[in-house]
Design an enzyme around this catalytic site. Sequence first.
Site, short mmCIF file in Angstrom:
data_model
loop_
_atom_site.label_atom_id
_atom_site.label_comp_id
_atom_site.label_asym_id
_atom_site.label_seq_id
_atom_site.Cartn_x
_atom_site.Cartn_y
_atom_site.Cartn_z
N ASP A 1 9.65 -6.32 -5.92
CA ASP A 1 8.62 -7.00 -4.70
C ASP A 1 8.86 -8.25 -4.89
O ASP A 1 8.66 -8.79 -6.07
CB ASP A 1 7.32 -6.12 -4.90
CG ASP A 1 6.46 -6.58 -3.52
OD1 ASP A 1 6.14 -7.75 -3.48
OD2 ASP A 1 5.86 -5.63 -3.00
N CYS B 1 9.18 -2.36 2.38
CA CYS B 1 9.00 -3.57 2.56
C CYS B 1 8.81 -3.89 4.29
O CYS B 1 9.44 -3.13 4.93
CB CYS B 1 9.72 -4.76 1.87
SG CYS B 1 11.46 -4.45 2.31
N PRO B 2 7.82 -4.64 4.55
CA PRO B 2 8.13 -5.19 6.06
C PRO B 2 9.48 -5.81 6.63
O PRO B 2 10.20 -6.09 5.66
CB PRO B 2 6.84 -6.02 6.20
CG PRO B 2 6.77 -6.79 4.93
CD PRO B 2 7.08 -5.92 3.67
N HIS C 1 10.23 8.34 13.52
CA HIS C 1 8.90 7.56 13.45
C HIS C 1 7.69 8.17 13.28
O HIS C 1 6.79 7.96 13.96
CB HIS C 1 8.72 6.41 14.31
CG HIS C 1 8.18 5.15 13.90
ND1 HIS C 1 8.79 4.02 14.08
CD2 HIS C 1 7.24 4.95 12.95
CE1 HIS C 1 7.97 3.11 13.35
NE2 HIS C 1 7.10 3.44 12.94
N ARG D 1 11.19 0.01 8.45
CA ARG D 1 11.54 -0.45 9.67
C ARG D 1 13.11 -0.22 9.66
O ARG D 1 13.57 -0.58 8.73
CB ARG D 1 11.08 -1.71 10.06
CG ARG D 1 9.77 -2.04 10.21
CD ARG D 1 9.45 -1.62 11.77
NE ARG D 1 8.02 -1.68 11.99
CZ ARG D 1 7.00 -0.72 11.70
NH1 ARG D 1 7.22 0.21 11.36
NH2 ARG D 1 5.78 -1.04 11.94
N LYS E 1 0.91 -1.29 -0.06
CA LYS E 1 -0.09 -0.07 -0.06
C LYS E 1 1.00 1.06 -0.10
O LYS E 1 0.56 2.16 -0.72
CB LYS E 1 -1.12 -0.02 1.17
CG LYS E 1 -2.08 -0.95 1.19
CD LYS E 1 -2.77 -1.38 2.46
CE LYS E 1 -2.49 -1.86 3.57
NZ LYS E 1 -1.83 -3.14 3.14
N ILE E 2 1.81 1.25 0.85
CA ILE E 2 2.62 2.56 0.97
C ILE E 2 3.60 2.77 -0.20
O ILE E 2 3.73 3.81 -0.71
CB ILE E 2 3.49 2.56 2.35
CG1 ILE E 2 2.50 2.63 3.44
CG2 ILE E 2 4.38 3.75 2.20
CD1 ILE E 2 3.30 2.28 4.83
N GLU F 1 16.09 2.96 17.47
CA GLU F 1 15.12 3.88 17.97
C GLU F 1 14.35 3.61 18.91
O GLU F 1 13.59 4.49 19.58
CB GLU F 1 14.12 4.35 16.54
CG GLU F 1 13.36 3.07 16.46
CD GLU F 1 12.34 3.49 15.26
OE1 GLU F 1 12.78 4.00 14.15
OE2 GLU F 1 11.15 2.92 15.23
N ASP G 1 13.38 7.94 8.75
CA ASP G 1 12.18 7.92 9.57
C ASP G 1 12.27 6.95 10.73
O ASP G 1 11.77 7.06 11.77
CB ASP G 1 11.10 7.85 8.93
CG ASP G 1 9.62 8.44 9.80
OD1 ASP G 1 10.09 9.37 10.54
OD2 ASP G 1 8.59 7.59 10.01
P1 NAI Z 1 1.92 -3.96 2.86
O1 NAI Z 1 1.72 -5.27 3.62
O2 NAI Z 1 0.74 -3.42 1.84
O3 NAI Z 1 3.04 -3.94 1.80
C1 NAI Z 1 4.41 -4.81 1.90
C2 NAI Z 1 4.88 -5.25 0.68
O4 NAI Z 1 6.25 -5.65 0.95
C3 NAI Z 1 4.22 -6.30 0.00
O5 NAI Z 1 3.87 -5.94 -1.54
C4 NAI Z 1 5.07 -7.59 0.03
O6 NAI Z 1 4.86 -8.30 -1.03
C5 NAI Z 1 6.22 -6.82 -0.04
N1 NAI Z 1 7.50 -7.72 0.50
C6 NAI Z 1 7.51 -8.82 1.40
N2 NAI Z 1 8.60 -9.30 1.50
C7 NAI Z 1 9.38 -8.53 0.70
C8 NAI Z 1 10.77 -8.78 0.26
N3 NAI Z 1 11.64 -9.94 0.79
N4 NAI Z 1 11.40 -7.95 -0.65
C9 NAI Z 1 10.48 -6.84 -1.38
N5 NAI Z 1 9.19 -6.69 -0.93
C10 NAI Z 1 8.79 -7.54 -0.03
O7 NAI Z 1 2.50 -2.89 3.96
P2 NAI Z 1 2.42 -1.30 3.76
O8 NAI Z 1 1.31 -0.80 4.69
O9 NAI Z 1 2.76 -0.71 2.50
O10 NAI Z 1 3.71 -1.04 4.95
C11 NAI Z 1 5.01 -1.29 4.71
C12 NAI Z 1 5.63 -1.05 5.81
O11 NAI Z 1 5.99 0.42 6.26
C13 NAI Z 1 5.26 -1.71 7.06
O12 NAI Z 1 5.60 -3.09 7.20
C14 NAI Z 1 5.84 -0.86 8.10
O13 NAI Z 1 6.92 -1.37 8.57
C15 NAI Z 1 6.20 0.51 7.71
N6 NAI Z 1 5.25 1.46 8.31
C16 NAI Z 1 6.02 2.54 8.76
C17 NAI Z 1 5.18 3.93 9.12
C18 NAI Z 1 5.83 4.96 9.70
O14 NAI Z 1 5.14 5.70 10.59
N7 NAI Z 1 7.14 5.35 9.29
C19 NAI Z 1 3.79 3.54 9.30
C20 NAI Z 1 3.24 2.35 8.72
C21 NAI Z 1 3.81 1.55 8.20
#
Ligand code: NAI
Length: 332
Positions: free
Chosen positions: A175, A206-207, A296, A235, A155-156, A264, A259
């Site tokens: 991805d 990515c997570p 963050h 992260r 999503k992000i 942290e 961020d």
């Molecule tokens: P999401 O689950 O929608 O997307 C994660 C993407 O990473 C997926 O498309 C997945 O296929 C991909 N992925 C998984 N393993 C991978 C790998 N080994 N190599 C490449 N891609 C891989 O998650 P979303 O909502 O986009 O969030 C992403 C991350 O952002 C979260 O996991 C969280 O750590 C971080 N985050 C940070 C925030 C902040 O305030 N700085 C707030 C919210 C989230």
Amino acid sequence: MKILFYDAKTYDRASFDAQLPNFPAVTLDYLTADLTPETARLANGYDAICAFVNADLGRDVLFALYREGVKTILLRCAGFNQVDLVAADEFDMTVLRVPGYSPEAVAEHAMALALAVNRHIHKAYIKVRENNFSLVSLTGMTFHGKVAGIIGTGKIGQAMCRICQGFGMKVIAYDKYPSDALRAAGVEYRELDEVLAESDLLSLHCPLLDDTYHLIRAETIAKIKPGCILVNTSRGALVDSEALIAGIRERRFFGVGLDVYEEEDDNVFENREDDILQSSITARLLSFPNVIITSHQGFLTAEALEAIARTTLENAMSVEQGVPTEGNVVRV
Ligand code: NAI
């Protein structure tokens, strides 16, 4: 449902208080203290606790909550790598999170970091305040026509792709599970090494998983295009800080915007202005003129806070009604 809210900040209270009238079956008590095995005891008599991304939800804390009768963990965040899901399962606890509350908020912050580091906004701001109107050392690069590399297109990451396309950048991505919709929108998927080698702006979305831990390390930094801007809003442990510091010293990066960063945990969301910080990694990163760190705050917009509060309380009600919202439940 009675919920005990840990580590409540003023902005949390404001967003949750605004939503509470829509959830009359919920009572919420706020604690400023964060979760520890000791403060977990305060949850006696509560059905659920509400915790944020930096909370310690390891086995000890979960066991302490379990002994007080807590059955539900409401995460007011998307990430759940802070939760010992095996222990939660063992204690028969339901864990819910808020996935994708405002992907654009985080992506916009990633671009804010990229732009700030690119155009040296952090330095220019201070210089002008000191009546120093010289432009020396403020030269940036024009993003239009450059290559943005997005690692993780969930999503992000997808929101970041759209933003970069809006800047007139060519967007390439890596991805494990490519998105056809993103391909149709003009994003080119490549192997990780190609994304590293070709990107002028590299943004991590990515997570944190076993296979993404230290995704950016000495070996991968060696493959990154010299003069690249690296941004991490995902992260901290996606990046090996020591290797990053070495790479910055070798002038491999135009700039770095973080961020999130390793170490942290002791800092985030706290005012530590009177402390002598013990962490040398953070201090070393902060010593570089081409590094910007925020604490963050990618999620921190009014819209995202409202969505977090609403979904967290909907999650609570779904448990109360015996049908926890599938998709928001986190399992082992
Ligand atoms: P999401 O689950 O929608 O997307 C994660 C993407 O990473 C997926 O498309 C997945 O296929 C991909 N992925 C998984 N393993 C991978 C790998 N080994 N190599 C490449 N891609 C891989 O998650 P979303 O909502 O986009 O969030 C992403 C991350 O952002 C979260 O996991 C969280 O750590 C971080 N985050 C940070 C925030 C902040 O305030 N700085 C707030 C919210 C989230």
